[in-house]
Design an enzyme around this catalytic site. Structure first.
Site, short mmCIF file in Angstrom:
data_model
loop_
_atom_site.label_atom_id
_atom_site.label_comp_id
_atom_site.label_asym_id
_atom_site.label_seq_id
_atom_site.Cartn_x
_atom_site.Cartn_y
_atom_site.Cartn_z
N GLY A 81 38.66 20.20 1.29
CA GLY A 81 39.62 20.27 0.18
C GLY A 81 39.35 21.45 -0.76
N ARG A 145 40.05 21.05 7.84
CA ARG A 145 39.08 19.96 7.94
C ARG A 145 38.58 19.75 9.37
NH1 ARG A 145 38.30 17.14 3.36
NH2 ARG A 145 39.95 17.11 1.78
N ASP A 176 30.07 16.77 4.41
CA ASP A 176 30.32 16.81 5.86
C ASP A 176 30.23 18.24 6.39
OD1 ASP A 176 30.66 14.12 6.37
OD2 ASP A 176 32.78 14.15 5.83
N LYS A 202 30.34 22.87 -2.23
CA LYS A 202 31.68 22.80 -2.80
C LYS A 202 32.21 21.37 -2.78
CE LYS A 202 34.77 21.73 -0.56
NZ LYS A 202 35.76 21.26 0.40
N THR A 203 32.82 20.90 -3.76
CA THR A 203 33.73 19.74 -3.78
C THR A 203 33.99 19.31 -5.22
OG1 THR A 203 34.21 17.45 -3.17
CG2 THR A 203 31.88 17.98 -3.30
N ASP A 205 34.76 16.53 -6.01
CA ASP A 205 34.30 15.15 -6.13
C ASP A 205 32.94 15.04 -6.81
OD1 ASP A 205 36.57 14.79 -4.71
OD2 ASP A 205 35.66 13.77 -3.00
P1 FBP Z 1 36.34 17.68 -0.14
O1 FBP Z 1 35.32 16.59 -0.11
O2 FBP Z 1 36.61 18.27 1.18
O3 FBP Z 1 35.98 18.71 -1.16
O4 FBP Z 1 37.75 17.09 -0.60
C1 FBP Z 1 37.89 16.38 -1.74
C2 FBP Z 1 39.27 15.79 -1.94
O5 FBP Z 1 39.98 16.49 -2.94
C3 FBP Z 1 39.15 14.31 -2.29
O6 FBP Z 1 38.95 14.14 -3.67
C4 FBP Z 1 40.45 13.74 -1.80
O7 FBP Z 1 40.33 12.38 -1.48
C5 FBP Z 1 40.71 14.55 -0.57
O8 FBP Z 1 40.06 15.81 -0.76
C6 FBP Z 1 42.16 14.77 -0.30
O9 FBP Z 1 42.31 15.36 0.94
P2 FBP Z 1 43.53 16.26 1.37
O10 FBP Z 1 43.37 17.58 0.70
O11 FBP Z 1 43.36 16.38 2.84
O12 FBP Z 1 44.77 15.57 0.93
#
Ligand code: FBP
Length: 552
Positions: A81, A145, A176, A202-203, A205
């Site tokens: 993400g 992803r 991951d 990165k994230t 979250d």
């Molecule tokens: P990452 O862990 O890859 O940084 O993604 C975080 C995130 O934004 C989460 O908070 C959310 O649940 C998910 O990606 C949403 O995924 P997508 O971008 O595939 O809709």
């Protein structure tokens, strides 16, 4: 290209670096500590990572480093993400490489890890990098992803790296993706290849953190963006005095974003998934918690308020967790059979026969839209996509029902009108805050020094983040040190441990100490929009989470 006035101004912003990285590059040397061990499952990890386990932690010190000026070719991948600051990791890496040797080259693999598998890449130039400096988003090369997991995918990655003459691959990603980086580093070395792999944390979250990685980039900007929006809604609620706002906040699993937003904005109610799991709270009990605040505020004629809900809550409530796990298994094991049942009612009948009694009972009590959302497509890891489940609406429905019951009993006489919001994508590509702008640039530059030092299987680390940027401490941490063995999809796998909210940690305790008051008395706090120019106390402050964690 037409750009906004702010983007134009941001092009001229010079990201701050740790002092050691601002001088002559030939004087940045590496200092190695003791061999590093994982906190858990060391033996199993050592057996799986024969070439990359037990390496030392690395810090940068002043000293002669002739190797640093050799020309290098590096490939970079943005994975998962979006998170504000990704472009600056690439800019820091690019500038580091060019500072080392102007003949060095940086390639960007397109669309995430699949770009490496399919050998789809572009070469960065000054002009391209300059167009994206200090901006949000991952659009410079895109993200994806795709997980590199099969033997064919590992082989394809090595083939691309060889074909492109890469010295190293940098993977910018979450837990991951950095697990993938560790596996790739081990694979390359085991195959006798000298191609190095370096990760970057990165994230939004905020759950890729530990003793050595103080924060994942993007968390700062995303949490501040959502806090601005929540503050604005709080002011609206306090002005109109007629709505309860239920706001779901992104964060796949951990509640760090929600907790940070609560510390910033002081809402009436804030649910924390980790607490719900630890105290084994049912959905009904969480609804009662929300209703307790509504009822007490109504007694003061305050028929308005704000409730924060973490995106991952649904997976932490024990009975929902069980249901989701059973659904995940059924959807993985009976994928063909289930896809043939196109009609929702028939799907419910089929599930009734296959779910446990408890889960089937719960599934049938859910509003149809929520039940449908639980059956929607899984992510590439087989998990339900929690951002698509409207927990905020589910809770509003349950709260309305409960308040109806309380009204009949004469225990509630207020008026309840609720609005639902979900803040997630609004914050993932914002212009990075000064903190993320500087931090990301430093992470990218640090990755270059690790590559020039010949290291592989490391994650770029910049510490001491609550101090001024010149006092930050750059270095490298062996990825395997951050791993443990976890049961995933039927087998034990090496993975980087996700950092959830700790209930005995300072951020949660600070929140818990005030929430009783916030639940009744309007105590809203308005952080306002991220500021890029102005005094440091307005522009350069890290998150409250980081400050509180550092203070302990
Ligand atoms: P990452 O862990 O890859 O940084 O993604 C975080 C995130 O934004 C989460 O908070 C959310 O649940 C998910 O990606 C949403 O995924 P997508 O971008 O595939 O809709």
């Amino acid at each position: 290209m037409q750009v906004s006035a702010l983007q134009k101004a941001r092009y001229t912003y010079k990201p701050k670096l740790p002092a050691i990285l601002t001088g002559a590059i030939e004087e940045v040397a590496l200092s190695f500590g003791e061999p590093a061990r994982a906190l858990e499952d060391g033996e199993a990890l050592a057996a799986l990572f024969k070439n990359t386990y037990g390496k030392p932690i690395v810090q940068f010190v002043k000293g002669k480093n002739e190797k640093i000026t050799r020309p290098l070719t590096v490939g970079v991948i943005l994975s998962g993400g979006q998170a504000p600051g990704g472009h600056n990791v690439i800019a820091g890496l690019y500038d580091g490489l060019k500072k080392g040797n102007s003949a060095s080259r940086l390639l960007g693999f397109l669309g995430g890890p699949s770009g490496l598998l399919e050998d789809k890449a572009l070469e960065f130039t000054d002009a391209l990098i300059n167009e994206y400096r200090n901006t949000g988003g991952f659009d410079i090369i895109g993200s994806g992803r795709t997980k590199i997991e099969s033997p064919e995918q590992f082989a394809a990655s090595l083939e691309t790296a060889k074909k492109r003459g890469l010295d190293a691959v940098v993977i910018i990603g979450g837990d991951d993706s950095n697990t993938n980086a560790a596996l790739l580093a081990e694979y390359f070395t085991a195959q006798g290849s000298a191609v190095q792999v370096i990760g970057c944390p990165k994230t939004i979250d905020g759950d890729l953190k530990n003793e050595h990685i103080e924060a994942s980039f993007g968390f700062d900007t995303a949490a501040k963006t959502y806090s601005e929006l929540i503050g604005n809604i709080e002011r609206d609620a306090a002005s109109a005095r007629k709505y309860w706002h239920f706001i779901k906040l992104m964060g796949r699993s951990a509640s760090h974003i929600t907790l940070e937003c609560a510390l910033q904005t002081q809402p009436n109610v804030c649910l924390i998934s980790e607490e719900a799991a630890a105290k084994k709270r049912s959905l009904v009990q969480l609804v009662e918690e929300i209703c307790a605040s509504i009822v007490r505020r109504a007694a003061n004629k305050d028929n308005f308020g704000v409730v924060l809900i973490p995106e991952g809550l649904i997976e932490f409530v024990p009975e929902m967790k069980k249901l989701i796990q059973e659904l995940n298994d059924l959807m993985a094991n009976y994928a063909d059979e289930l896809t043939e049942i196109s009609n929702f009612i028939d799907q419910v009948y089929w599930l009734d026969r296959h779910l446990s009694n408890e889960s089937s009972g719960l599934f049938k009590t859910l509003p149809p839209e929520i039940a449908r959302q639980l059956l929607a497509d899984r992510d590439p890891h087989g998990n339900v996509q929690v951002s698509r489940i409207e927990t905020e609406k589910l809770l509003i429905g349950m709260v309305e029902k409960k308040l109806g019951e309380l009204t009949k009993l004469g225990a509630y006489t207020g008026k309840f009108s609720a609005l639902a919001h979900f803040f997630g994508y609004e914050g993932r590509c914002a212009f990075p805050s000064n903190f993320d702008t500087d931090y990301c640039y430093s992470l990218g530059f640090t990755a270059f020094v690790l590559i020039a030092g010949g290291l592989t299987g490391y994650i770029s680390s910049v510490k001491n983040l609550t101090a001024r940027a010149d006092l930050w401490i750059p270095g490298g941490i062996p990825l395997t040190m951050m791993m443990n063995m976890e049961h995933r999809h039927g087998s034990s796998k090496p993975v980087i441990k996700k950092a959830l909210v700790e209930l005995d940690g300072a951020p949660f305790k600070t929140f818990a100490a005030s929430r009783e008051t916030w639940a009744v008395k309007t105590s809203f706090h308005f952080p306002g929009a991220i500021q890029y120019y102005g005094p440091p106390e307005v522009c350069d402050q890290p998150t409250k989470t980081l400050v509180l964690e550092h203070a302990t």
